[in-house]
Design a protein around this motif. Sequence first.
Motif, mmCIF file in Angstrom:
data_model
loop_
_atom_site.group_PDB
_atom_site.id
_atom_site.type_symbol
_atom_site.label_atom_id
_atom_site.label_comp_id
_atom_site.label_asym_id
_atom_site.label_seq_id
_atom_site.Cartn_x
_atom_site.Cartn_y
_atom_site.Cartn_z
ATOM 1 N N PRO A 104 0.855 -1.351 -0.027
ATOM 2 C CA PRO A 104 -0.113 -0.022 -0.030
ATOM 3 C C PRO A 104 0.811 1.315 0.153
ATOM 4 O O PRO A 104 1.989 1.214 0.252
ATOM 5 N N PRO A 105 0.291 2.419 -0.520
ATOM 6 C CA PRO A 105 1.097 3.707 -0.084
ATOM 7 C C PRO A 105 1.807 4.003 0.793
ATOM 8 O O PRO A 105 1.161 3.595 2.040
ATOM 9 N N PHE A 106 2.839 4.574 1.017
ATOM 10 C CA PHE A 106 3.634 5.018 2.163
ATOM 11 C C PHE A 106 3.632 6.452 2.008
ATOM 12 O O PHE A 106 4.030 7.096 1.125
ATOM 13 N N PHE A 107 3.275 7.050 2.785
ATOM 14 C CA PHE A 107 2.920 8.740 3.303
ATOM 15 C C PHE A 107 3.792 9.375 4.275
ATOM 16 O O PHE A 107 4.229 8.609 5.261
ATOM 17 N N THR A 108 4.029 10.665 3.907
ATOM 18 C CA THR A 108 5.194 11.358 4.702
ATOM 19 C C THR A 108 4.519 12.800 4.876
ATOM 20 O O THR A 108 3.569 13.395 4.176
ATOM 21 N N TRP A 109 4.327 13.314 6.122
ATOM 22 C CA TRP A 109 3.839 14.466 6.751
ATOM 23 C C TRP A 109 4.587 15.484 7.012
ATOM 24 O O TRP A 109 5.493 15.498 7.886
ATOM 25 N N THR A 110 4.698 16.838 6.222
ATOM 26 C CA THR A 110 5.707 17.870 6.456
ATOM 27 C C THR A 110 4.826 19.332 6.719
ATOM 28 O O THR A 110 3.748 19.335 6.497
ATOM 29 N N LYS A 111 5.578 20.047 7.023
ATOM 30 C CA LYS A 111 5.267 21.669 7.204
ATOM 31 C C LYS A 111 5.143 22.109 5.944
ATOM 32 O O LYS A 111 6.046 21.810 4.785
ATOM 33 N N ALA A 112 4.045 22.981 5.398
ATOM 34 C CA ALA A 112 4.001 23.742 4.229
ATOM 35 C C ALA A 112 5.192 24.730 4.050
ATOM 36 O O ALA A 112 5.588 24.948 3.111
ATOM 37 N N ARG A 113 5.501 25.436 4.861
ATOM 38 C CA ARG A 113 6.650 26.590 5.220
ATOM 39 C C ARG A 113 7.314 25.993 6.348
ATOM 40 O O ARG A 113 6.822 26.168 7.461
ATOM 41 N N GLN A 114 8.933 26.179 6.292
ATOM 42 C CA GLN A 114 9.670 26.188 7.132
ATOM 43 C C GLN A 114 9.533 27.194 8.229
ATOM 44 O O GLN A 114 9.829 27.009 9.678
ATOM 45 N N ALA A 115 9.236 28.257 7.762
ATOM 46 C CA ALA A 115 9.251 29.708 8.636
ATOM 47 C C ALA A 115 7.994 29.792 9.491
ATOM 48 O O ALA A 115 7.808 30.622 10.389
ATOM 49 N N SER A 116 7.114 29.173 9.162
ATOM 50 C CA SER A 116 5.683 29.049 9.676
ATOM 51 C C SER A 116 5.112 27.841 10.426
ATOM 52 O O SER A 116 5.344 26.740 9.705
ATOM 53 N N SER A 117 4.522 27.813 11.459
ATOM 54 C CA SER A 117 3.709 26.617 11.800
ATOM 55 C C SER A 117 2.460 26.238 11.133
ATOM 56 O O SER A 117 1.741 25.145 11.635
ATOM 57 N N LYS A 118 2.000 27.026 10.399
ATOM 58 C CA LYS A 118 0.394 26.980 9.847
ATOM 59 C C LYS A 118 0.829 26.101 8.383
ATOM 60 O O LYS A 118 1.646 26.629 7.820
ATOM 61 N N GLY A 119 -0.348 25.325 8.303
ATOM 62 C CA GLY A 119 -0.100 24.575 6.848
ATOM 63 C C GLY A 119 0.762 23.223 6.970
ATOM 64 O O GLY A 119 1.633 23.199 7.668
ATOM 65 N N ARG A 120 0.209 22.237 6.412
ATOM 66 C CA ARG A 120 0.647 20.980 6.091
ATOM 67 C C ARG A 120 0.706 20.475 4.686
ATOM 68 O O ARG A 120 -0.125 20.810 3.953
ATOM 69 N N LEU A 121 1.652 19.611 4.244
ATOM 70 C CA LEU A 121 1.749 18.949 2.984
ATOM 71 C C LEU A 121 1.864 17.503 3.241
ATOM 72 O O LEU A 121 2.611 17.080 4.399
ATOM 73 N N ILE A 122 1.060 16.646 2.505
ATOM 74 C CA ILE A 122 1.150 15.128 2.640
ATOM 75 C C ILE A 122 1.508 14.763 1.153
ATOM 76 O O ILE A 122 1.109 15.084 0.298
ATOM 77 N N HIS A 123 2.408 13.752 1.260
ATOM 78 C CA HIS A 123 2.922 13.129 0.126
ATOM 79 C C HIS A 123 2.996 11.450 0.421
ATOM 80 O O HIS A 123 3.382 11.077 1.362
ATOM 81 N N GLY A 124 2.541 10.868 -0.771
ATOM 82 C CA GLY A 124 2.454 9.340 -0.587
ATOM 83 C C GLY A 124 2.741 8.715 -2.180
ATOM 84 O O GLY A 124 2.644 9.489 -3.094
#
Length: 511
Positions: A112-132
């Motif tokens: 099955p797919p393998f997902f990673t979870w990271t920040k959208a911007r390094q300088a801000s705590s808001k926003g997330r990006l998900i990639h699988g």
Amino acid sequence: MESPTRSKSKKARKEKKRRHSTEPRASKKGRKSVGSIKEEEESKRVKFEEEKISTVKCLTFPSKYSTEIKVSVEEEDSATNPVMVSFPAGLPSSITDRSDATNDEDDNHSSPPFFTWTKARQASSKGRLIHGEDSTCTYTAGNEGRAHDGRKTKLYVAVYHKPSNTIKFIPSAEKGTVFALNQTVSSYKSSKSLDFSNLTMNERRRMVFESFGSSKKKKVLRSQDANVVEMRSVVGAGEGMMKALGKQMEDGNNLVSDSNKKVMEELSKKSGADLKYSTTTAIDKAYAEARRAFLPPFDEEASEPYRVYDSQEVAGEDAWGQISRIVDACIHKDDWKEAMQGKYGWPESTSKLLDGIGNPQQKKGTKYQIKTVCLVNYLIRFNDKASKNFMDGTPEELTKFLGLPKSICDRFLELFCAASYDRGRAGYATTKQLKDKRVIYTLVMYLLAHGKEMKAGSIEQLCLDMKIETRDAVSFYREAGCKCVKGKSGHTSISLSVPLIFPNPKRGKKT
């Protein structure tokens, strides 16, 4: 003066009103009672009769008995809250196929797919990006992390724990954001790193036909690859051509392969009849090297069939020492065959081999045969357990998983696996070539375990234990230089004789 019709209608309305007034009305107590309708025979009127019933208890859940369930709500934690995703283009095939597959078919499907979870911007705590990603597609989604703090509707994941009768509500990450994943097929990505300006016209033409050409055109291209002309078959390939090619070799332009260089060096040393009857070609040399890498170590000039292959050389020093200690500890017991097979027993093929061996204390060479049978048993177990294309874990962890002694497991991992990584996990990978190598090692050792005669009356039970087709086993035995004969009873017998003769290389059919 009123008309007779109008006076009759007034009388009917009065009679109807009088009848309604004489009917009994439901009292306030009727809220706790249930009534039944009864029709009296004499007056032909409808009468409402009250019946007393017990009070009904309202249940929280639709069950025969009332149930109390504990409810707990966790606080928001961005590090542990679950991430909610959706697949607008449909679930990945690796997930849908796995849900429909049985345990036997599970190994044939992709992970099955393998997902990673990271920040959208390094300088801000808001926003997330998900990639699988999986073997065929990539999945991406993200959010800005803004203008969501005022939501009045939250998204929770409910988990029911039956032993403790508790429902736990866990808030989803990012204030209930559902990430809609964009699906992209990996093979459709254009390769911008490929420099088309450096490609020749033939290379560009081949790439176009491989991508968009018809099946007929692709067959023509494969036919062109198969039509390789050897240097010695060219008319006029004499001393002049040899000198020209030798000059190219000295210039270092890499126009001649290493195998052809060796052949040219051999041909330059021969002349006349020696050159005419020389059968050494680049293909023969390459095929001989591939055979040495694929088959167990063998002595092509052995004088006896049982000296062609050696189980001790296959096992290695450490693994053979471990097998020797096991055999030496068992053969001195009263029922040494049962002691060898242990509590759970051996497969039927190796168990029958062991039953056919005489007393090791009386017959010379029997201990070597017992050790070879023991090696075959370990090979069958490894072939059954290590069936996946990738096994994650260290050698110590795989030793416990495979159920083999440490030295034997290390030797098998060295011979039939390659250290690799898969989705961030360290382990061992097994290719199709390594699986075939594992099978042919087992088959050859099984033949060697029959003793100095090097004859096996039937291989059908071994094929059942290894879960392979008999025709595939016959093909492997012929590659090892063995002779295969199918008798009238339907059993296939195997034998090995000297001098050792291997089959000729197979050339692809011209289309």
